[in-house]
Design a protein around this motif. Structure first.
Motif, mmCIF file in Angstrom:
data_model
loop_
_atom_site.group_PDB
_atom_site.id
_atom_site.type_symbol
_atom_site.label_atom_id
_atom_site.label_comp_id
_atom_site.label_asym_id
_atom_site.label_seq_id
_atom_site.Cartn_x
_atom_site.Cartn_y
_atom_site.Cartn_z
ATOM 1 N N ALA A 25 0.822 -1.218 0.000
ATOM 2 C CA ALA A 25 0.000 0.000 0.000
ATOM 3 C C ALA A 25 0.850 1.260 0.000
ATOM 4 O O ALA A 25 0.436 2.308 -0.489
ATOM 5 N N ARG A 26 2.048 1.195 0.536
ATOM 6 C CA ARG A 26 2.897 2.390 0.649
ATOM 7 C C ARG A 26 3.912 2.517 -0.486
ATOM 8 O O ARG A 26 4.693 3.478 -0.510
ATOM 9 N N LEU A 27 3.954 1.566 -1.401
ATOM 10 C CA LEU A 27 4.960 1.618 -2.455
ATOM 11 C C LEU A 27 4.866 2.892 -3.296
ATOM 12 O O LEU A 27 5.883 3.540 -3.587
ATOM 13 N N ASP A 28 3.664 3.255 -3.701
ATOM 14 C CA ASP A 28 3.502 4.461 -4.518
ATOM 15 C C ASP A 28 3.938 5.712 -3.769
ATOM 16 O O ASP A 28 4.599 6.597 -4.328
ATOM 17 N N GLN A 29 3.590 5.780 -2.480
ATOM 18 C CA GLN A 29 3.984 6.934 -1.670
ATOM 19 C C GLN A 29 5.504 7.023 -1.557
ATOM 20 O O GLN A 29 6.095 8.109 -1.655
ATOM 21 N N GLN A 30 6.160 5.890 -1.373
ATOM 22 C CA GLN A 30 7.606 5.882 -1.220
ATOM 23 C C GLN A 30 8.312 6.316 -2.499
ATOM 24 O O GLN A 30 9.353 6.967 -2.454
ATOM 25 N N ARG A 31 7.767 5.951 -3.642
ATOM 26 C CA ARG A 31 8.387 6.362 -4.901
ATOM 27 C C ARG A 31 8.365 7.883 -5.058
ATOM 28 O O ARG A 31 9.310 8.485 -5.568
ATOM 29 N N HIS A 32 7.301 8.508 -4.610
ATOM 30 C CA HIS A 32 7.196 9.964 -4.733
ATOM 31 C C HIS A 32 8.080 10.690 -3.717
ATOM 32 O O HIS A 32 8.441 11.855 -3.936
ATOM 33 N N LEU A 33 8.428 10.050 -2.618
ATOM 34 C CA LEU A 33 9.302 10.694 -1.648
ATOM 35 C C LEU A 33 10.691 10.952 -2.226
ATOM 36 O O LEU A 33 11.303 11.988 -1.956
ATOM 37 N N GLY A 34 11.196 10.011 -2.992
ATOM 38 C CA GLY A 34 12.511 10.180 -3.597
ATOM 39 C C GLY A 34 13.672 10.073 -2.623
ATOM 40 O O GLY A 34 14.779 10.541 -2.910
ATOM 41 N N TRP A 35 13.448 9.449 -1.465
ATOM 42 C CA TRP A 35 14.522 9.318 -0.483
ATOM 43 C C TRP A 35 15.619 8.391 -0.999
ATOM 44 O O TRP A 35 15.367 7.427 -1.710
ATOM 45 N N LYS A 36 16.847 8.723 -0.606
ATOM 46 C CA LYS A 36 18.004 7.898 -0.959
ATOM 47 C C LYS A 36 18.564 7.295 0.328
ATOM 48 O O LYS A 36 18.895 8.031 1.256
ATOM 49 N N ILE A 37 18.651 5.980 0.369
ATOM 50 C CA ILE A 37 19.041 5.277 1.592
ATOM 51 C C ILE A 37 20.248 4.395 1.304
ATOM 52 O O ILE A 37 20.240 3.605 0.356
ATOM 53 N N GLY A 38 21.272 4.556 2.118
ATOM 54 C CA GLY A 38 22.452 3.706 2.026
ATOM 55 C C GLY A 38 22.758 3.079 3.373
ATOM 56 O O GLY A 38 22.706 3.760 4.397
ATOM 57 N N ILE A 39 23.056 1.795 3.376
ATOM 58 C CA ILE A 39 23.341 1.070 4.622
ATOM 59 C C ILE A 39 24.732 0.455 4.520
ATOM 60 O O ILE A 39 25.047 -0.216 3.534
ATOM 61 N N GLU A 40 25.534 0.670 5.540
ATOM 62 C CA GLU A 40 26.885 0.120 5.593
ATOM 63 C C GLU A 40 27.030 -0.783 6.818
ATOM 64 O O GLU A 40 26.415 -0.530 7.854
ATOM 65 N N GLY A 41 27.827 -1.818 6.682
ATOM 66 C CA GLY A 41 28.122 -2.705 7.805
ATOM 67 C C GLY A 41 27.735 -4.139 7.593
ATOM 68 O O GLY A 41 28.232 -5.031 8.300
ATOM 69 N N TRP A 42 26.860 -4.430 6.621
ATOM 70 C CA TRP A 42 26.426 -5.807 6.417
ATOM 71 C C TRP A 42 27.555 -6.682 5.882
ATOM 72 O O TRP A 42 27.653 -7.868 6.216
ATOM 73 N N ASP A 43 28.408 -6.105 5.009
ATOM 74 C CA ASP A 43 29.435 -6.910 4.351
ATOM 75 C C ASP A 43 30.429 -7.521 5.332
ATOM 76 O O ASP A 43 30.971 -8.601 5.089
ATOM 77 N N THR A 44 30.695 -6.827 6.413
ATOM 78 C CA THR A 44 31.686 -7.306 7.379
ATOM 79 C C THR A 44 31.045 -7.962 8.610
ATOM 80 O O THR A 44 31.750 -8.358 9.520
ATOM 81 N N MET A 45 29.739 -8.089 8.604
ATOM 82 C CA MET A 45 29.049 -8.609 9.780
ATOM 83 C C MET A 45 29.215 -10.113 9.897
ATOM 84 O O MET A 45 29.160 -10.840 8.899
ATOM 85 N N ARG A 46 29.433 -10.605 11.127
ATOM 86 C CA ARG A 46 29.548 -12.019 11.420
ATOM 87 C C ARG A 46 28.608 -12.371 12.565
ATOM 88 O O ARG A 46 28.341 -11.540 13.426
ATOM 89 N N SER A 47 28.129 -13.589 12.571
ATOM 90 C CA SER A 47 27.226 -14.013 13.645
ATOM 91 C C SER A 47 27.953 -14.024 14.980
ATOM 92 O O SER A 47 29.160 -14.277 15.054
ATOM 93 N N LYS A 48 27.208 -13.739 16.050
ATOM 94 C CA LYS A 48 27.700 -13.741 17.434
ATOM 95 C C LYS A 48 28.816 -12.722 17.666
ATOM 96 O O LYS A 48 29.561 -12.845 18.637
ATOM 97 N N THR A 49 28.919 -11.738 16.774
ATOM 98 C CA THR A 49 29.939 -10.693 16.892
ATOM 99 C C THR A 49 29.262 -9.333 16.785
ATOM 100 O O THR A 49 28.554 -9.079 15.800
ATOM 101 N N PRO A 50 29.435 -8.439 17.771
ATOM 102 C CA PRO A 50 28.825 -7.100 17.678
ATOM 103 C C PRO A 50 29.314 -6.360 16.443
ATOM 104 O O PRO A 50 30.510 -6.328 16.148
ATOM 105 N N SER A 51 28.384 -5.770 15.711
ATOM 106 C CA SER A 51 28.711 -5.039 14.491
ATOM 107 C C SER A 51 27.966 -3.715 14.473
ATOM 108 O O SER A 51 26.818 -3.626 14.922
ATOM 109 N N THR A 52 28.612 -2.697 13.939
ATOM 110 C CA THR A 52 28.008 -1.369 13.824
ATOM 111 C C THR A 52 27.386 -1.213 12.445
ATOM 112 O O THR A 52 28.056 -1.390 11.422
ATOM 113 N N ILE A 53 26.098 -0.901 12.425
ATOM 114 C CA ILE A 53 25.365 -0.686 11.175
ATOM 115 C C ILE A 53 25.059 0.808 11.052
ATOM 116 O O ILE A 53 24.518 1.419 11.976
#
Length: 256
Positions: free
Chosen positions: A149-177
């Protein structure tokens, strides 16, 4: 999974020929070559569980391989040449093992980017996910309705989102996202409420939810620890004033 499958077959062949050299009868050499790799995989799967279907595939392949080694050893004992029919059967099983390994690799990690970009549609600013997403709990299906239901609204917002930290993340290890949130003009969006929900397919007991803190205008961070490796589903929820942004994607977290 590809490594354990082919690694187990190499170990089985090594065990068979070494045990035959040491004087073990052909039958027991075949049993050893099938049982020991599977028992080792059972121990490995206790820490890296990938599902009963993968376990069954390993068992079937190891068992078939042990049978082929026993047939080959028996032919060597009788000093007979291998007939074309057994050769054809052996070739069929080798092809079957290779095919299973390829399908397992695609289901767990997806197609290589070079292949998916060549044959699959790749819209701008979108990622094509070709890996098997796994089973979805019934109580999670309701999340798709507000998302669509929110897909159309999100397209009009035009927000740009970047996430860093997933590539170096390991299980049972604290990671900063770190999440960077910009508007359509590229300016950082301050004062947003950002949460990340991470859940495991078909196992809601592992679900976790994190709230990101704003460290600078448009930049949000959190430190998280995931208790297991494998495939996770990320639910990203951003609220800024009356605007809402929801995104869902698949993540693969390596072991510690």
């Amino acid at each position: 999974m590809t490594e354990t499958l082919f690694g187990g077959l190499l170990l089985a062949a090594l065990l068979f020929f070494v045990s035959r050299r040491l004087g073990l009868p052909n039958f027991w050499a075949g049993i050893l070559s099938g049982a020991l790799p599977f028992l080792l995989y059972l121990a490995y799967s206790q820490q890296h569980w990938t599902g009963g279907d993968v376990l069954a595939i390993h068992f079937a392949v190891y068992l078939a391989n042990a049978g082929l080694l026993m047939v080959f050893g028996g032919m060597q004992q009788k000093k007979q040449k291998l007939h074309w029919a057994p050769r054809l059967i052996i070739g069929f099983f080798i092809g079957l093992v290779v095919l299973n390994a390829v399908l397992l690799s695609i289901s767990s990690r997806g197609l290589p980017d070079s292949i998916s970009n060549l044959f699959l549609p790749h819209p701008a600013n979108e990622t094509v996910h070709t890996a098997f997403p796994g089973l979805i709990p019934h109580d999670r299906n309701k999340l798709y309705e507000p998302h669509l239901a929110r897909l159309d609204q999100q397209r009009h917002l035009g927000w740009k989102i970047g996430i860093e930290g997933w590539d170096t993340m390991r299980s049972k290890t604290p990671s900063t996202i770190t999440l960077k949130l910009d508007d359509a003009q590229g300016a950082g969006i301050a004062g947003a409420e950002v949460t990340m929900g991470l859940w495991r397919m078909a196992n809601s007991r592992d679900d976790q939810k994190f709230t990101l803190s704003e460290v600078s205008p448009g930049v949000y961070q959190t430190t998280m620890t995931l208790n297991d490796s494998g495939r996770w589903i990320l639910d990203l929820y951003i609220q800024h004033g009356e605007d809402t942004y929801i995104k869902q994607q698949t993540l693969y977290i390596d072991g510690d």
